[in-house]
Scaffold this active site. Structure first.
Site, PDB file in Angstrom:
ATOM      1  N   HIS A   1       0.809  -1.230   0.000  1.00  0.00           N
ATOM      2  CA  HIS A   1       0.000   0.000   0.000  1.00  0.00           C
ATOM      3  C   HIS A   1       0.844   1.283   0.000  1.00  0.00           C
ATOM      4  O   HIS A   1       0.669   2.163   0.831  1.00  0.00           O
ATOM      5  CB  HIS A   1      -0.960   0.001   1.194  1.00  0.00           C
TER       6      HIS A   1
ATOM      7  N   TYR B   1     -12.052  10.261   4.586  1.00  0.00           N
ATOM      8  CA  TYR B   1     -12.709   9.259   3.746  1.00  0.00           C
ATOM      9  C   TYR B   1     -12.888   7.917   4.453  1.00  0.00           C
ATOM     10  O   TYR B   1     -13.238   6.932   3.823  1.00  0.00           O
ATOM     11  CB  TYR B   1     -11.957   9.148   2.409  1.00  0.00           C
TER      12      TYR B   1
ATOM     13  N   TYR C   1     -10.469 -10.362   4.937  1.00  0.00           N
ATOM     14  CA  TYR C   1      -9.933 -11.431   4.085  1.00  0.00           C
ATOM     15  C   TYR C   1     -10.091 -12.808   4.721  1.00  0.00           C
ATOM     16  O   TYR C   1     -10.184 -13.814   4.030  1.00  0.00           O
ATOM     17  CB  TYR C   1      -8.455 -11.163   3.783  1.00  0.00           C
TER      18      TYR C   1
ATOM     19  N   GLU D   1     -13.317   1.994  -4.076  1.00  0.00           N
ATOM     20  CA  GLU D   1     -14.063   3.243  -3.989  1.00  0.00           C
ATOM     21  C   GLU D   1     -13.602   4.262  -5.020  1.00  0.00           C
ATOM     22  O   GLU D   1     -12.406   4.426  -5.251  1.00  0.00           O
ATOM     23  CB  GLU D   1     -13.877   3.868  -2.593  1.00  0.00           C
TER      24      GLU D   1
END
Length: 386
Positions: free
Chosen positions: A165, A268, A279, A258
């Site tokens: 990420h 957000y 998961y 999104e």
């Protein structure tokens, strides 16, 4: 019994037929057609590149710069792809890059000042941190593409024990601010931690300084560079100049990708709100899908498509696509067209080139308005109307 000359003629005919069949098969692999909502499209494979292409930017009308995630920068001469020649060359001058996991050399965009802006994972504390840099790319007197004057603008505070990420995409607004995105670095708590840069979209001036009108400059509990926060892993940014809007598309967990309209100071929600599941089981992530004070997405993908880019289309080649957004889909392997209404808001979608079986990532448009995309296989494609 036929003589040798007859056999010779028959052999030549068979060779011609074999060549014709081979050429037809080759042509079928080169051009594929698809009927979309507005056009009959043809997609042409131009070249296969030596790695995973992460981003593209135009150096000139016939040359693309392409970042490879493993830490190399290429120039690709499209005139040579048409001639069947070696089309790509490596460009030297890059710094050390932490090419581990999802990190590496990431985005490249040509800025309004003529510099090329990059995001990459910079080695730090035996890990990598998403960093913003710029450099000049020039063609020397010998026709070689060179990089000069690499400058790190911001080495972010986003170190993590994971290699997940990193984000990261770049966009510019008409006031020459630069926006770039950073994921939560595999640490969910970063989503609501506003004292570091992870899980945010940052806004800077072209020299790397913080604009005086950034939304949190007077708030000691939020880093000055932060423009919005609560993002899981935004890998697409696009600025819609017609409506003066910044859009971001990001990976949710299992489900819940999104599309967000980014507002100054917006939260957000990650990981307080999410449309995805854990998961390891069928449990929802977060407290709810929506909460007071949280900016909700304007489009959600369930199941996840795994978006890898975002582009606002303004080209001339496809008039019906004017104002629409496009994203590459990695998991569901297609080009995702987000159909926008006359007010510039999402009202539908179209999934293109699913039959290619490619993890589509980087997108760009040439001066004529033709759309180009790369896949994790290394393939570079061009889309044009038939």
């Amino acid at each position: 019994m036929p003589n040798s000359s007859v056999f010779s003629q028959l052999f030549k005919v068979m060779l011609c037929l074999l060549w014709a069949v081979t050429w037809c098969v080759s042509a079928a692999q080169k051009l594929q057609l698809q009927a979309s909502k507005d056009y009959i499209l043809q997609v042409e494979k131009l070249v296969q590149l030596p790695g995973t292409p992460w981003a593209m930017a135009w150096l000139n009308s016939s040359t693309l710069l392409v970042t490879l995630r493993h830490g190399e920068l290429l120039s690709v001469d499209l005139t040579k792809t048409q001639a069947g020649q070696q089309a790509w060359q490596k460009i030297s001058g890059l710094p050390a890059i932490w090419a581990q996991g999802q990190g590496g050399l990431l985005d490249v965009v040509k800025g309004p000042d003529g510099w090329f802006y990059f995001t990459y994972s910079k080695p730090k504390n035996n890990s990598g941190v998403t960093s913003l840099a710029k450099a000049k790319i020039v063609i020397n007197d010998f026709g070689q593409v060179q990089m000069i004057n690499w400058q790190d603008l911001l080495v972010t505070d986003s170190v993590s024990a994971t290699n997940r990420h990193y984000g990261s995409r770049i966009a510019f607004d008409p006031q020459q601010h630069i926006y770039f995105s950073i994921g939560d670095r595999g640490n969910r708590d970063n989503g609501q931690n506003t004292l570091n840069h992870a899980a945010t979209i940052l806004r800077l001036n072209l020299d790397g300084s913080v604009p005086s009108n950034n939304p949190f400059v007077a708030n000691s509990k939020v880093d000055d560079a932060i423009y919005s926060y609560g993002h899981r892993n935004p890998q697409g940014l696009a600025f819609d100049r017609k409506f003066n809007r910044l859009w971001a598309i990001e990976h949710g967990p299992r489900g819940g990708d999104e599309l967000n309209l980014i507002e100054a100071g917006g939260n957000y929600g990650w990981p307080l709100t999410s449309h995805g599941q854990e998961y390891w089981g069928p449990l929802k992530v977060g407290e709810a899908e929506t909460l007071a004070g949280i900016n909700s997405p304007l489009k959600v993908y369930i199941p996840s498509i795994a978006p890898g880019s975002l582009l606002s289309y303004t080209g001339a080649a496809f008039p019906a696509w004017q104002g629409d957004l496009f994203s590459g889909a990695l998991k569901l392997q297609h080009l995702n067209r987000i159909i926008m209404n006359q007010q510039g808001m999402p009202v539908g979608e179209e999934r293109l080139f699913e039959d290619l079986g490619e993890r589509i990532r980087a997108l760009t448009v040439d001066p004529q308005g033709y759309l180009y995309f790369t896949a994790d296989s290394g393939n570079l494609y061009k889309i044009s109307p038939k």
